[in-house]
Design an enzyme around this catalytic site. Structure first.
Site, PDB file in Angstrom:
ATOM      1  N   ARG A 298       0.848  -1.222   0.047  1.00  0.00           N
ATOM      2  CA  ARG A 298       0.095   0.060   0.011  1.00  0.00           C
ATOM      3  C   ARG A 298       0.891   1.256   0.072  1.00  0.00           C
ATOM      4  O   ARG A 298       0.614   2.261  -0.647  1.00  0.00           O
ATOM      5  CB  ARG A 298      -0.984  -0.231   1.277  1.00  0.00           C
ATOM      6  CG  ARG A 298      -2.052  -1.008   1.020  1.00  0.00           C
ATOM      7  CD  ARG A 298      -2.919  -1.338   2.046  1.00  0.00           C
ATOM      8  NE  ARG A 298      -4.080  -2.146   1.763  1.00  0.00           N
ATOM      9  CZ  ARG A 298      -5.191  -2.653   2.344  1.00  0.00           C
ATOM     10  NH1 ARG A 298      -5.011  -2.098   3.591  1.00  0.00           N
ATOM     11  NH2 ARG A 298      -5.865  -3.350   2.008  1.00  0.00           N
ATOM     12  N   TYR A 442      -5.713  -1.123  -7.405  1.00  0.00           N
ATOM     13  CA  TYR A 442      -5.123  -2.366  -6.658  1.00  0.00           C
ATOM     14  C   TYR A 442      -4.745  -2.016  -5.243  1.00  0.00           C
ATOM     15  O   TYR A 442      -4.546  -0.957  -4.923  1.00  0.00           O
ATOM     16  CB  TYR A 442      -4.133  -2.927  -7.670  1.00  0.00           C
ATOM     17  CG  TYR A 442      -2.849  -2.293  -8.291  1.00  0.00           C
ATOM     18  CD1 TYR A 442      -2.383  -1.349  -7.539  1.00  0.00           C
ATOM     19  CD2 TYR A 442      -2.232  -2.892  -9.291  1.00  0.00           C
ATOM     20  CE1 TYR A 442      -1.453  -0.548  -7.963  1.00  0.00           C
ATOM     21  CE2 TYR A 442      -1.132  -2.320  -9.715  1.00  0.00           C
ATOM     22  CZ  TYR A 442      -0.506  -1.001  -9.180  1.00  0.00           C
ATOM     23  OH  TYR A 442       0.377  -0.571  -9.640  1.00  0.00           O
ATOM     24  N   GLU A 443      -4.379  -3.191  -4.571  1.00  0.00           N
ATOM     25  CA  GLU A 443      -4.000  -2.897  -3.143  1.00  0.00           C
ATOM     26  C   GLU A 443      -4.989  -2.446  -2.268  1.00  0.00           C
ATOM     27  O   GLU A 443      -4.833  -1.674  -1.376  1.00  0.00           O
ATOM     28  CB  GLU A 443      -2.848  -2.176  -2.963  1.00  0.00           C
ATOM     29  CG  GLU A 443      -1.372  -2.818  -2.819  1.00  0.00           C
ATOM     30  CD  GLU A 443      -1.659  -4.342  -2.517  1.00  0.00           C
ATOM     31  OE1 GLU A 443      -2.183  -4.487  -1.439  1.00  0.00           O
ATOM     32  OE2 GLU A 443      -1.299  -5.320  -3.428  1.00  0.00           O
ATOM     33  N   GLY A 444      -6.331  -3.051  -2.580  1.00  0.00           N
ATOM     34  CA  GLY A 444      -7.408  -2.443  -1.862  1.00  0.00           C
ATOM     35  C   GLY A 444      -7.847  -1.113  -2.501  1.00  0.00           C
ATOM     36  O   GLY A 444      -6.979  -0.086  -2.435  1.00  0.00           O
ATOM     37  N   GLN A 449      -9.446   1.943   1.384  1.00  0.00           N
ATOM     38  CA  GLN A 449      -8.438   2.522   2.037  1.00  0.00           C
ATOM     39  C   GLN A 449      -9.187   3.638   3.024  1.00  0.00           C
ATOM     40  O   GLN A 449      -9.026   3.628   3.950  1.00  0.00           O
ATOM     41  CB  GLN A 449      -7.469   3.441   1.289  1.00  0.00           C
ATOM     42  CG  GLN A 449      -6.712   2.574   0.327  1.00  0.00           C
ATOM     43  CD  GLN A 449      -6.060   1.229   1.076  1.00  0.00           C
ATOM     44  OE1 GLN A 449      -5.600   1.455   2.059  1.00  0.00           O
ATOM     45  NE2 GLN A 449      -6.045   0.138   0.313  1.00  0.00           N
TER      46      GLN A 449
END
Ligand SMILES: Cc1cc2nc3c(=O)[nH]c(=O)nc-3n(C[C@H](O)[C@H](O)[C@H](O)COP(=O)(O)OP(=O)(O)OC[C@H]3O[C@@H](n4cnc5c(N)ncnc54)[C@H](O)[C@@H]3O)c2cc1C
Length: 596
Positions: A298, A442-444, A449
């Site tokens: 992240r 991506y990455e949540g 977030q």
């Protein structure tokens, strides 16, 4: 072709003048011997690699993309990528921050942050290959058995093997509780994994001898949902215990995605057809173990957009000084030329300064987070470790989402500076914009977030982590409260700090009555908090610039002007965001689903 000059002056400003990082790092036993000259030399060498080796490959990667051979499942990366990776390994860059016990150089994470900002500016798609390896290294370092560490870490550190993170499946993205890949225990203690993963970055390529996949899967007796997920290490080639590579494991690339940007990075559909893997950490606790990699990733994604913001700004600023169109409203500024350069026009300056303020503010925040991580892992005092960890936990979703939202705005504004030429491929601006778009997803996703920030990091611990950041802000306001020259920065910072406190309390109360209120306010809330953090760093940078304005170095005049721009033109967006956050869930949920 776009140009890139490593922003060494600003990196050194943040490191030495804003964060006073070297003395802070020297207080950590593992970095006691670090000196400023070494840190500067690393930045300079990293900048050369990024600008001279990687940047020229960025348009090549975009034009060529990756190619899959369906017969062998091999993936060929664009021309030049493999040689650049070999040079990266040869230069010892993958090992820079790794543990000396596994062949690393043990340098601070802060230096890696600077290295990766520059690599991302030069070539985000290429940078994802080594970027993912670091996450895999960190995950195995924390959760691997001593045998797994001995087998995999020296290679991930050296860089002759790379890593991946395999979470996503066709039916499961944000909701990992839905994942179906199965892991059957075998008599020899290994597991047979069967299933399909999609969208796996760097899942297959020709840069390294082996690929270490970290795969989430379910054991046969696993509970439903996210409590039944375990983590496995699944190598492409099974390492022989005494060294060397053994059998090809049936974890193969079935297809490559055709996508909007980052064409030089292979986004793979990965098929696991009875692949051999080994459990990492405890059964059914895989998500917690994977979070080591996800948190690193992240911060890494925020850094991708920081890199793109910087390079887009540099190219737009250079263009705006050259391109002649129209006269300034206040009269000609270049009377000897047929028209004025477009940098005379206020709105062109607004676009440039927006990108500049986001790049420099983002750099201060991202480097601060890296320094906190060094303190979290290196301090010999438990309180200092916990304070650093709490601040990193609070700031991680802000780095990920605020910097990537800003990166999207900045790359778009910088393209706009080029007018129609920005839309044309040869200038490279449209590639920056296309590459920047994935970083919000991506990455949540950035929504995830925002929910993490408001729901878990603020409301679930009664604002304790937010108060820790608030204390830093309050201390600075106290310190500068009597400094007349700083009022233009301190007053809006203090005002926004009060508003964030009130908004957090109000949203907490509303959430008790209706949990959907969190979802309705979260993205506005994250952006407001992002501005609070930026305002804090911009005020601190303004203070240094004011003190050194007469030094003769124009750097400080530019810093002060950018700080003033930030407070005058960007921070005021918080008023609208707070109104929107406070307007609640009703306007979002009122319309019947059937009417959409
Ligand atoms: C180029 C690329 C590279 C990638 N690399 C990797 C990789 O290396 N490894 C890997 O495992 N994955 C990877 N991914 C997958 C990526 O992480 C997922 O796409 C992302 O997490 C979102 O999942 P999804 O696409 O299934 O969207 P979904 O989860 O279906 O979400 C769709 C929309 O619904 C929203 N949404 C979902 N749940 C909620 C909620 N509770 N509240 C509010 N909104 C919600 C989302 O924010 C989103 O806007 C990659 C994806 C791409 C495109």
């Amino acid at each position: 072709m776009p140009q890139y000059t490593p922003p060494l002056r600003d990196l050194k400003f943040v490191m030495h003048e804003l964060l006073e990082a070297v003395p802070r790092l020297q207080r950590l036993p593992r970095h006691a011997d670090l000196d400023a000259a070494t840190a500067d030399a690393v930045l300079e060498e990293a900048g050369k690699f990024a600008s001279e080796v990687l940047a020229p490959l960025n348009p090549v990667g975009d034009a060529q993309g990756c190619k899959l051979d369906p017969a062998t499942h091999a993936v060929r990366t664009p021309d030049g990528f493999k040689d650049a990776y070999a040079a990266f390994v040869e230069g010892g860059w993958p090992s820079m921050i790794c543990d000396p016990a596994f062949g690393g150089q043990g340098l601070p994470l802060l230096l890696n942050q600077c290295l990766f900002e520059m690599l991302n500016s030069a070539n985000q798609a290429w940078t994802m290959y080594p970027g993912l390896s670091h996450g895999a290294y960190a995950c195995l370092l924390t959760h691997g058995t001593p045998e797994q560490q001995a087998l995999y870490l020296p290679h991930l550190v050296k860089g002759d093997w790379t890593g991946t993170m395999c979470l996503t499946e066709p039916q499961c993205g944000t909701d990992l509780g839905l994942l179906r890949t199965r892991a059957e225990p075998q008599a020899d203690g290994s597991y047979r994994l069967t299933g399909q993963k999609i969208f796996i970055s760097a899942g297959e390529h020709d840069l390294a001898d082996n690929i270490v996949h970290l795969v989430l899967a379910r054991l046969p007796d696993a509970p439903h949902g996210s409590k039944g997920i375990s983590l496995f290490v699944v190598p492409k080639f099974i390492p022989k215990p005494g060294g060397g590579l053994g059998a090809r494991n049936p974890i193969t690339c079935g297809a490559l995605e055709h996508k909007m940007g980052i064409h030089g990075n292979a986004t793979c559909q990965m098929n696991l057809d009875g692949a051999t893997g080994w459990l990492v950490g405890q059964p059914n606790k895989g998500l917690a173990a994977m979070f080591v990699m996800m948190n690193a990733a992240r911060l890494g994604v925020g850094n991708q957009s920081l890199g793109l913001t910087e390079v887009a700004y540099q190219n737009a600023a250079a263009y705006a000084k050259e391109r002649l169109q129209m006269r300034a409203l206040s009269g000609p500024k270049a009377p000897d030329k047929p028209a004025d350069p477009i940098i005379v026009h206020p709105d062109v300056r607004k676009m440039l300064l927006t990108a500049r303020a986001y790049a420099e503010g983002g750099r201060a925040l991202a480097m601060y987070c890296a320094l906190l991580l060094d303190e979290e892992h290196g301090a010999d005092d438990a309180d200092a470790q916990r304070d650093a960890a709490d601040l990193v936990a609070l700031l991680t979703p802000i780095v990920k989402a605020f910097l990537t939202d800003n990166g999207w705005i900045a790359t778009s504004q910088c393209l706009q500076v080029f007018g129609g030429h920005g839309y044309i491929r040869e200038w490279g601006m449209e590639q920056f914009l296309r590459d920047a778009r994935i970083n919000l997803i991506y990455e949540g996703t950035n929504t995830v977030q925002a929910l993490d920030l408001l729901g878990r990091k603020v409301l679930a611990d009664n604002g304790a982590k937010l108060k820790k950041f608030g204390k830093l802000v309050a201390a600075f306001i106290d310190e500068e409260g009597v400094n007349e020259a700083m009022q233009e920065f301190v007053n809006p910072l203090a005002d926004l700090g009060d508003k964030v406190t009130k908004l957090s309390t109000e949203l907490g109360m509303k959430a008790l009555a209706n949990p959907d209120e969190v979802g309705a306010a979260a993205t506005d809330y994250l952006r407001v908090c992002g501005h609070l953090v930026f305002a804090y760093f911009w005020a601190r940078m303004a203070k240094i610039a004011l003190a050194k304005l007469d030094s003769g170095d124009p750097f400080y005049a530019a810093k002060l002007a950018t700080a003033r721009f930030y407070f005058a033109k960007l921070l005021p967006e918080t008023a609208g965001l707070i109104r929107s956050a406070r307007s609640g869930v009703q306007p979002l949920m009122a319309m019947d689903e059937a009417l959409f």
